[in-house]
Design a protein around this motif. Structure first.
Motif, PDB file in Angstrom:
ATOM      1  N   GLU A  21     -21.007  -6.137  14.020  1.00  0.00           N
ATOM      2  CA  GLU A  21     -21.508  -5.979  12.654  1.00  0.00           C
ATOM      3  C   GLU A  21     -20.912  -4.734  12.004  1.00  0.00           C
ATOM      4  O   GLU A  21     -20.620  -4.731  10.805  1.00  0.00           O
ATOM      5  CB  GLU A  21     -23.035  -5.916  12.662  1.00  0.00           C
ATOM      6  CG  GLU A  21     -23.662  -7.216  13.128  1.00  0.00           C
ATOM      7  CD  GLU A  21     -25.119  -7.102  13.523  1.00  0.00           C
ATOM      8  OE1 GLU A  21     -25.745  -8.169  13.695  1.00  0.00           O
ATOM      9  OE2 GLU A  21     -25.646  -5.980  13.685  1.00  0.00           O
ATOM     10  N   VAL A  22     -20.704  -3.688  12.792  1.00  0.00           N
ATOM     11  CA  VAL A  22     -20.089  -2.466  12.273  1.00  0.00           C
ATOM     12  C   VAL A  22     -18.666  -2.766  11.796  1.00  0.00           C
ATOM     13  O   VAL A  22     -18.254  -2.312  10.721  1.00  0.00           O
ATOM     14  CB  VAL A  22     -20.086  -1.333  13.326  1.00  0.00           C
ATOM     15  CG1 VAL A  22     -19.261  -0.144  12.851  1.00  0.00           C
ATOM     16  CG2 VAL A  22     -21.510  -0.899  13.654  1.00  0.00           C
ATOM     17  N   ALA A  23     -17.930  -3.542  12.560  1.00  0.00           N
ATOM     18  CA  ALA A  23     -16.568  -3.892  12.164  1.00  0.00           C
ATOM     19  C   ALA A  23     -16.561  -4.673  10.846  1.00  0.00           C
ATOM     20  O   ALA A  23     -15.733  -4.408   9.962  1.00  0.00           O
ATOM     21  CB  ALA A  23     -15.894  -4.704  13.277  1.00  0.00           C
ATOM     22  N   THR A  24     -17.484  -5.608  10.707  1.00  0.00           N
ATOM     23  CA  THR A  24     -17.593  -6.369   9.462  1.00  0.00           C
ATOM     24  C   THR A  24     -17.996  -5.446   8.311  1.00  0.00           C
ATOM     25  O   THR A  24     -17.428  -5.513   7.219  1.00  0.00           O
ATOM     26  CB  THR A  24     -18.603  -7.523   9.615  1.00  0.00           C
ATOM     27  OG1 THR A  24     -18.148  -8.403  10.637  1.00  0.00           O
ATOM     28  CG2 THR A  24     -18.784  -8.295   8.318  1.00  0.00           C
ATOM     29  N   PHE A  25     -18.966  -4.580   8.555  1.00  0.00           N
ATOM     30  CA  PHE A  25     -19.413  -3.613   7.548  1.00  0.00           C
ATOM     31  C   PHE A  25     -18.240  -2.772   7.048  1.00  0.00           C
ATOM     32  O   PHE A  25     -18.063  -2.596   5.838  1.00  0.00           O
ATOM     33  CB  PHE A  25     -20.509  -2.717   8.131  1.00  0.00           C
ATOM     34  CG  PHE A  25     -20.782  -1.479   7.332  1.00  0.00           C
ATOM     35  CD1 PHE A  25     -21.488  -1.540   6.144  1.00  0.00           C
ATOM     36  CD2 PHE A  25     -20.326  -0.238   7.767  1.00  0.00           C
ATOM     37  CE1 PHE A  25     -21.744  -0.390   5.395  1.00  0.00           C
ATOM     38  CE2 PHE A  25     -20.585   0.911   7.036  1.00  0.00           C
ATOM     39  CZ  PHE A  25     -21.290   0.836   5.845  1.00  0.00           C
ATOM     40  N   GLU A  26     -17.455  -2.259   7.972  1.00  0.00           N
ATOM     41  CA  GLU A  26     -16.329  -1.409   7.581  1.00  0.00           C
ATOM     42  C   GLU A  26     -15.330  -2.178   6.717  1.00  0.00           C
ATOM     43  O   GLU A  26     -14.826  -1.653   5.722  1.00  0.00           O
ATOM     44  CB  GLU A  26     -15.654  -0.830   8.828  1.00  0.00           C
ATOM     45  CG  GLU A  26     -16.530   0.208   9.514  1.00  0.00           C
ATOM     46  CD  GLU A  26     -16.007   0.655  10.867  1.00  0.00           C
ATOM     47  OE1 GLU A  26     -15.072   0.006  11.418  1.00  0.00           O
ATOM     48  OE2 GLU A  26     -16.541   1.654  11.397  1.00  0.00           O
ATOM     49  N   ALA A  27     -15.061  -3.425   7.080  1.00  0.00           N
ATOM     50  CA  ALA A  27     -14.147  -4.248   6.278  1.00  0.00           C
ATOM     51  C   ALA A  27     -14.719  -4.498   4.883  1.00  0.00           C
ATOM     52  O   ALA A  27     -13.998  -4.418   3.879  1.00  0.00           O
ATOM     53  CB  ALA A  27     -13.873  -5.569   6.993  1.00  0.00           C
ATOM     54  N   LEU A  28     -16.007  -4.764   4.801  1.00  0.00           N
ATOM     55  CA  LEU A  28     -16.648  -4.992   3.506  1.00  0.00           C
ATOM     56  C   LEU A  28     -16.619  -3.727   2.650  1.00  0.00           C
ATOM     57  O   LEU A  28     -16.389  -3.789   1.439  1.00  0.00           O
ATOM     58  CB  LEU A  28     -18.087  -5.476   3.693  1.00  0.00           C
ATOM     59  CG  LEU A  28     -18.265  -6.832   4.385  1.00  0.00           C
ATOM     60  CD1 LEU A  28     -19.756  -7.110   4.623  1.00  0.00           C
ATOM     61  CD2 LEU A  28     -17.624  -7.945   3.588  1.00  0.00           C
ATOM     62  N   ARG A  29     -16.857  -2.590   3.262  1.00  0.00           N
ATOM     63  CA  ARG A  29     -16.846  -1.326   2.512  1.00  0.00           C
ATOM     64  C   ARG A  29     -15.461  -1.031   1.951  1.00  0.00           C
ATOM     65  O   ARG A  29     -15.333  -0.479   0.859  1.00  0.00           O
ATOM     66  CB  ARG A  29     -17.306  -0.163   3.406  1.00  0.00           C
ATOM     67  CG  ARG A  29     -18.789  -0.090   3.593  1.00  0.00           C
ATOM     68  CD  ARG A  29     -19.549   0.026   2.278  1.00  0.00           C
ATOM     69  NE  ARG A  29     -19.353   1.340   1.676  1.00  0.00           N
ATOM     70  CZ  ARG A  29     -19.325   1.574   0.372  1.00  0.00           C
ATOM     71  NH1 ARG A  29     -19.470   0.607  -0.487  1.00  0.00           N
ATOM     72  NH2 ARG A  29     -19.149   2.794  -0.087  1.00  0.00           N
ATOM     73  N   LEU A  30     -14.432  -1.372   2.705  1.00  0.00           N
ATOM     74  CA  LEU A  30     -13.074  -1.118   2.237  1.00  0.00           C
ATOM     75  C   LEU A  30     -12.729  -1.951   1.004  1.00  0.00           C
ATOM     76  O   LEU A  30     -11.861  -1.571   0.221  1.00  0.00           O
ATOM     77  CB  LEU A  30     -12.059  -1.373   3.359  1.00  0.00           C
ATOM     78  CG  LEU A  30     -12.064  -0.326   4.471  1.00  0.00           C
ATOM     79  CD1 LEU A  30     -11.155  -0.757   5.607  1.00  0.00           C
ATOM     80  CD2 LEU A  30     -11.657   1.048   3.931  1.00  0.00           C
ATOM     81  N   CYS A  37     -26.683  -9.762   8.182  1.00  0.00           N
ATOM     82  CA  CYS A  37     -27.126 -11.133   7.900  1.00  0.00           C
ATOM     83  C   CYS A  37     -26.065 -12.145   8.287  1.00  0.00           C
ATOM     84  O   CYS A  37     -26.392 -13.228   8.797  1.00  0.00           O
ATOM     85  CB  CYS A  37     -27.505 -11.279   6.429  1.00  0.00           C
ATOM     86  SG  CYS A  37     -29.056 -10.475   5.977  1.00  0.00           S
ATOM     87  N   LYS A  38     -24.808 -11.829   8.054  1.00  0.00           N
ATOM     88  CA  LYS A  38     -23.719 -12.742   8.400  1.00  0.00           C
ATOM     89  C   LYS A  38     -23.703 -13.024   9.901  1.00  0.00           C
ATOM     90  O   LYS A  38     -23.636 -14.169  10.326  1.00  0.00           O
ATOM     91  CB  LYS A  38     -22.380 -12.155   7.960  1.00  0.00           C
ATOM     92  CG  LYS A  38     -21.178 -13.005   8.315  1.00  0.00           C
ATOM     93  CD  LYS A  38     -19.908 -12.395   7.758  1.00  0.00           C
ATOM     94  CE  LYS A  38     -18.664 -13.124   8.162  1.00  0.00           C
ATOM     95  NZ  LYS A  38     -18.679 -14.548   7.975  1.00  0.00           N
ATOM     96  N   HIS A  39     -23.801 -11.992  10.696  1.00  0.00           N
ATOM     97  CA  HIS A  39     -23.711 -12.159  12.151  1.00  0.00           C
ATOM     98  C   HIS A  39     -24.979 -12.748  12.762  1.00  0.00           C
ATOM     99  O   HIS A  39     -24.904 -13.435  13.775  1.00  0.00           O
ATOM    100  CB  HIS A  39     -23.367 -10.826  12.821  1.00  0.00           C
ATOM    101  CG  HIS A  39     -21.939 -10.443  12.621  1.00  0.00           C
ATOM    102  ND1 HIS A  39     -20.934 -10.821  13.468  1.00  0.00           N
ATOM    103  CD2 HIS A  39     -21.334  -9.740  11.616  1.00  0.00           C
ATOM    104  CE1 HIS A  39     -19.786 -10.353  13.020  1.00  0.00           C
ATOM    105  NE2 HIS A  39     -20.000  -9.691  11.895  1.00  0.00           N
TER     106      HIS A  39
END
Length: 129
Positions: free
Chosen positions: A69-78, A93-95
């Protein structure tokens, strides 16, 4: 397991109306799940003398991100399209296949772009009725 994550605005509305118990009953939670980003947004009004954040914190539990989820979060923030709190909610929520409860139409459309189901204040109020 099905779950819900609540954004700052939804929590604030119910806290200001002394109605957090309605969310507890509707969602079936003893403690309302929030992210660290939502926690950080909720405490800001304390700096201006507001007391309602204390009601939210007393009724909430913080959901922490797992490594994927952290990896997805970082991609979304970028991408820079939504706030950190919204990106964190979308990632979790996605994961976990949870539902995002928000009043923010931009954030809701963004979540849906990534396959995250969202519900708005109107749906929450209808369900309570």
């Amino acid at each position: 397991m099905s779950g819900f994550l609540l954004d700052t605005d939804i929590l604030s509305i119910f806290a200001k109306a002394n109605a957090l118990a309605l969310l507890h009953n509707l969602l079936g939670y003893d403690r309302l799940p929030i992210t660290t980003g939502v926690f950080n947004e909720i405490v800001v009004p304390l700096e201006y003398g507001y007391e309602f954040p204390h009601r939210i914190i007393a009724a909430a539990t913080t959901v922490l991100m797992l490594p994927d989820e952290v990896a997805t979060f970082e991609a979304l923030r970028l991408e820079g399209a939504v706030s950190a709190a919204d990106a964190e909610i979308v990632a979790i929520c996605k994961h976990r296949a949870w539902v995002y409860v928000t009043m923010d139409r931009v954030a809701a459309r963004y979540a849906e772009k990534y396959g995250v189901r969202s519900v708005d204040l109107h749906a929450v109020l209808k369900a309570i009725l």
